[in-house]
Design a protein around this motif. Structure first.
Motif, PDB file in Angstrom:
ATOM      1  N   LYS A 267      56.079  26.554   1.749  1.00 19.40           N
ATOM      2  CA  LYS A 267      57.040  25.656   1.607  1.00 19.40           C
ATOM      3  C   LYS A 267      57.516  25.724   0.166  1.00 19.40           C
ATOM      4  O   LYS A 267      56.693  25.705  -0.774  1.00 19.40           O
ATOM      5  CB  LYS A 267      57.137  24.165   2.021  1.00 19.40           C
ATOM      6  N   VAL A 268      58.901  25.631  -0.154  1.00 17.48           N
ATOM      7  CA  VAL A 268      59.528  25.664  -1.377  1.00 17.48           C
ATOM      8  C   VAL A 268      60.147  24.272  -1.676  1.00 17.48           C
ATOM      9  O   VAL A 268      60.949  23.788  -0.871  1.00 17.48           O
ATOM     10  CB  VAL A 268      60.499  26.851  -1.579  1.00 17.48           C
ATOM     11  N   PHE A 269      59.992  24.002  -2.824  1.00 17.54           N
ATOM     12  CA  PHE A 269      60.449  22.727  -3.100  1.00 17.54           C
ATOM     13  C   PHE A 269      61.443  22.645  -4.380  1.00 17.54           C
ATOM     14  O   PHE A 269      61.368  23.003  -5.235  1.00 17.54           O
ATOM     15  CB  PHE A 269      59.260  21.603  -3.564  1.00 17.54           C
ATOM     16  N   LEU A 270      62.816  21.789  -4.130  1.00 18.34           N
ATOM     17  CA  LEU A 270      63.632  21.899  -4.853  1.00 18.34           C
ATOM     18  C   LEU A 270      64.007  20.390  -5.428  1.00 18.34           C
ATOM     19  O   LEU A 270      64.326  19.438  -4.614  1.00 18.34           O
ATOM     20  CB  LEU A 270      64.984  22.659  -4.447  1.00 18.34           C
ATOM     21  N   GLY A 271      64.047  20.145  -6.854  1.00 22.25           N
ATOM     22  CA  GLY A 271      64.442  18.995  -7.357  1.00 22.25           C
ATOM     23  C   GLY A 271      66.044  19.050  -7.720  1.00 22.25           C
ATOM     24  O   GLY A 271      66.601  20.008  -7.447  1.00 22.25           O
TER      25      GLY A 271
ATOM     26  N   LYS B 259      62.230  15.523 -14.327  1.00 20.13           N
ATOM     27  CA  LYS B 259      61.987  16.586 -13.574  1.00 20.13           C
ATOM     28  C   LYS B 259      60.847  16.364 -12.690  1.00 20.13           C
ATOM     29  O   LYS B 259      59.896  16.094 -13.326  1.00 20.13           O
ATOM     30  CB  LYS B 259      62.002  17.685 -14.595  1.00 20.13           C
ATOM     31  N   ILE B 260      60.815  17.275 -11.643  1.00 19.95           N
ATOM     32  CA  ILE B 260      59.705  16.879 -10.597  1.00 19.95           C
ATOM     33  C   ILE B 260      59.018  18.317 -10.626  1.00 19.95           C
ATOM     34  O   ILE B 260      59.863  19.230 -10.653  1.00 19.95           O
ATOM     35  CB  ILE B 260      60.311  16.612  -9.229  1.00 19.95           C
ATOM     36  N   LEU B 261      57.634  18.360 -10.865  1.00 14.28           N
ATOM     37  CA  LEU B 261      56.934  19.795 -10.722  1.00 14.28           C
ATOM     38  C   LEU B 261      55.925  19.587  -9.517  1.00 14.28           C
ATOM     39  O   LEU B 261      55.120  18.410  -9.422  1.00 14.28           O
ATOM     40  CB  LEU B 261      56.175  19.951 -12.168  1.00 14.28           C
ATOM     41  N   VAL B 262      56.049  20.512  -8.757  1.00 17.04           N
ATOM     42  CA  VAL B 262      55.011  20.558  -7.616  1.00 17.04           C
ATOM     43  C   VAL B 262      54.039  21.580  -8.002  1.00 17.04           C
ATOM     44  O   VAL B 262      54.186  22.764  -8.008  1.00 17.04           O
ATOM     45  CB  VAL B 262      55.757  20.954  -6.274  1.00 17.04           C
ATOM     46  N   ARG B 263      52.507  21.013  -7.838  1.00 17.02           N
ATOM     47  CA  ARG B 263      51.336  22.143  -8.204  1.00 17.02           C
ATOM     48  C   ARG B 263      50.390  21.660  -7.093  1.00 17.02           C
ATOM     49  O   ARG B 263      49.759  20.710  -7.191  1.00 17.02           O
ATOM     50  CB  ARG B 263      50.918  21.779  -9.615  1.00 17.02           C
TER      51      ARG B 263
ATOM     52  N   ALA C 107      61.289  23.547  -7.981  1.00 16.30           N
ATOM     53  CA  ALA C 107      60.305  22.585  -8.745  1.00 16.30           C
ATOM     54  C   ALA C 107      58.700  22.971  -8.335  1.00 16.30           C
ATOM     55  O   ALA C 107      57.700  22.530  -8.938  1.00 16.30           O
ATOM     56  CB  ALA C 107      60.169  21.182  -7.774  1.00 16.30           C
ATOM     57  N   GLY C 108      58.698  24.154  -7.395  1.00 16.11           N
ATOM     58  CA  GLY C 108      57.148  24.747  -6.989  1.00 16.11           C
ATOM     59  C   GLY C 108      57.285  24.855  -5.663  1.00 16.11           C
ATOM     60  O   GLY C 108      57.989  24.945  -4.675  1.00 16.11           O
TER      61      GLY C 108
ATOM     62  N   HIS D  62      64.774  12.513  -5.179  1.00 20.55           N
ATOM     63  CA  HIS D  62      64.969  13.187  -3.782  1.00 20.55           C
ATOM     64  C   HIS D  62      64.583  14.656  -3.965  1.00 20.55           C
ATOM     65  O   HIS D  62      65.063  15.388  -4.834  1.00 20.55           O
ATOM     66  CB  HIS D  62      66.234  13.102  -3.224  1.00 20.55           C
ATOM     67  N   ILE D  63      63.605  15.267  -3.154  1.00 19.34           N
ATOM     68  CA  ILE D  63      63.029  16.456  -3.003  1.00 19.34           C
ATOM     69  C   ILE D  63      63.348  17.155  -1.936  1.00 19.34           C
ATOM     70  O   ILE D  63      63.079  16.792  -0.599  1.00 19.34           O
ATOM     71  CB  ILE D  63      61.585  16.613  -3.413  1.00 19.34           C
ATOM     72  N   LEU D  64      64.231  18.502  -2.010  1.00 20.20           N
ATOM     73  CA  LEU D  64      64.777  19.250  -0.612  1.00 20.20           C
ATOM     74  C   LEU D  64      63.228  20.109  -0.373  1.00 20.20           C
ATOM     75  O   LEU D  64      62.836  21.097  -1.648  1.00 20.20           O
ATOM     76  CB  LEU D  64      65.757  19.906  -1.183  1.00 20.20           C
ATOM     77  N   SER D  65      62.746  20.240   0.667  1.00 17.99           N
ATOM     78  CA  SER D  65      61.771  20.996   1.044  1.00 17.99           C
ATOM     79  C   SER D  65      62.505  22.283   2.023  1.00 17.99           C
ATOM     80  O   SER D  65      62.957  21.679   3.110  1.00 17.99           O
ATOM     81  CB  SER D  65      60.579  20.502   1.584  1.00 17.99           C
TER      82      SER D  65
END
Length: 506
Positions: free
Chosen positions: A217-221, A257-261, A211-212, A228-231
């Motif tokens: 830190k890395v974030f996974l959707g 879908k989750i996007l991290v910016r 996700a970004g 729920h987002i896994l960091s």
């Protein structure tokens, strides 16, 4: 008696040097010809000769054998020594440039010399150049009378040979670099370890996506568990599960879908359509970007601006646009950006990326060797190409339901499967093999090509190796690491200095 001994010594030294060159060039030429394919691959990876590997790979062993013939024939031996000095000067200049001016150091050329380091190889060549210089001087005055005329003549020949030979290699280097970076004939440069494997983490499921990243830190959707987002930390050793605070009410979500910016996360679904925004500090949705059109791809540009792709062009063709929740009009379509080659749907399919440092959007086509760099207002900055030669999408499309629906009638020929951007660098997972490439490398790895968006040039390539799976789902690059989802595994590589030094904004 002294004059006779001196004459014999000069002849003996000349004969020994000649014999050494005969042995060296015969061995080198035969080694290259016996393992010609590998030799050509190694030249293809050379920073000096990549663009000319096709003909240089044949020319070098042929020239070596011709020089041997000249050395064997007594009447042409002097010319053979000059030719030997010329070729050895070229080899020496080649190694010197690689060690001091090349962006990376390739493998050696095979045979005994392959066992040497590049520095030892350089000393080896210099010693042979000195021996040749002595032999040329002695051959011009074998009787021991080193008068000024014969000595001056030898020095002139030696100097001219060295200057012209070194100059030839410098010209080849400059020409090859320009061709490889800006007019690449589909020859990849595999730098020595631009990324190094650190570790892998088994996620148990293949429904995760990247996700970004933010603040190391890395974030996974997760497509099957969208709220729920896994960091995970940079080394993927520690992880934490975060829950997005959001009441979906009766919104008919189908593909969240989750996007991290940066500090923000975006909850998106193009089928609604809807985009919600919140901060990763508390994972709470706080704002809806109202008025967004239906979209198939989306990439946040800033807190209120979104770059998107939708299907509202003629015959449901793809079109790129920008949405700004704080401007009027909110939606602007840029219908001249995507260039159709057969319907405008599958042939313009691709991925959309955004470089936060450059403030540019990148659209990369899946089925042809082209990408676009677009500014924040949706205006084209430039078009460029990946190094492969697939200029036209190789797909077949069938129309269904009286032309109201379209589908691929045969599997497409994928060119650029996945991509990521970090600062000024574009990373492309290519599925097309180039010239002089090893089949075994392709069987056990995914090939990543790197492009400099500022210089509009190709830089290098490197492999990411398979884990338990041979399917690369996606990957992402930060200034310090490369993260890849391969099957159920999250894999992390460290970015090494040879690649890190290319990450710059100007």
């Amino acid at each position: 008696m002294i004059l006779i001994a001196n004459t014999k010594l000069r002849l003996y030294i000349t004969e020994v040097v000649t014999l050494l060159y005969i042995l060296l060039f015969v061995y080198a030429a035969v080694s290259k010809l016996l393992d010609f394919e590998n030799f050509q691959v190694q030249l293809g990876q050379s920073p000096l000769l990549s663009a000319f590997a096709s003909w240089v790979s044949w020319l070098v062993p042929i020239v070596e054998l011709l020089i041997v013939l000249m050395l064997i024939i007594p009447t042409s031996r002097k010319k053979g020594l000059i030719a030997s000095l010329s070729l050895m000067t070229m080899f020496t200049a080649y190694i010197f440039i690689i060690l001091h001016y090349s962006s990376f150091v390739p493998c050696s050329c095979g045979g005994i010399l392959e066992k040497m380091s590049w520095n030892v190889h350089l000393i080896f060549n210099i010693v042979f150049m000195i021996l040749t210089t002595v032999a040329i001087i002695f051959s011009n005055s074998p009787d021991g009378h080193d008068n000024s005329s014969s000595l001056l003549k030898s020095v002139k020949w030696i100097s001219a040979t060295v200057v012209l030979s070194a100059g030839t290699v410098i010209i080849l280097f400059l020409s090859s670099e320009d061709i490889m970076h800006h007019d690449n004939p589909f020859i990849r440069r595999y730098s020595q370890h631009p990324v190094v494997f650190i570790s892998a983490k088994d996620l148990k499921f293949n429904s995760y996506y990247l996700a970004g990243s933010y603040n190391n830190k890395v974030f996974l959707g997760n497509f099957t568990d969208p709220l729920h987002i896994l960091s995970v930390d940079a080394g993927i050793q520690n992880s934490k599960k975060n829950t997005i605070v959001f009441d979906p009410q009766k919104i008919p979500f189908r593909s969240v879908k989750i996007l991290v910016r940066g500090r923000y996360f975006y909850l998106t679904d193009g089928s609604v359509p809807a985009i919600f925004r919140g901060r990763i500090s508390n994972w709470k949705v706080t704002k809806e970007l109202k008025g967004i059109p239906y979209f198939t791809l989306v990439s946040p540009v800033d807190s209120s601006t979104i770059a998107f792709r939708s299907n509202n062009a003629k015959n449901a063709a793809n079109v790129l646009g920008t949405f700004n929740g704080e401007s009027d009009p909110k939606i602007i379509y840029h219908r001249d950006l995507l260039q159709a080659q057969g319907g405008g749907i599958f042939d313009t399919d691709g991925t959309i990326l955004f470089s936060e440092e450059l403030k540019k959007t990148i659209y990369l086509y899946y089925y042809r060797n082209e990408f676009m760099v677009i500014d924040r207002r949706g205006k084209l900055v430039y078009r460029s190409h990946t190094i492969d030669t697939i200029t036209h999408a190789k797909i077949k499309v069938a129309s269904l339901n009286n032309g109201k629906q379209f589908a691929m009638s045969s599997p497409p020929f994928s060119v650029n499967a996945h991509a990521a951007v970090c600062k000024n660098l574009l990373f492309v997972h290519s599925e097309v093999k180039g010239k002089f490439e090893n089949d075994k490398l392709w069987e056990k790895s995914f090939i990543i090509d790197v492009y400099d968006l500022n210089r509009k040039s190709y830089l290098m390539s490197f492999p990411i190796f398979h884990t338990e799976s041979n399917k690369l789902n996606s990957f992402m690059v930060t200034p310090s690491h490369l993260y890849a989802l391969i099957g159920n595994n999250l894999v992390v590589y460290e970015i090494r200095p040879v690649l890190k030094k290319e990450m710059k904004l100007n």
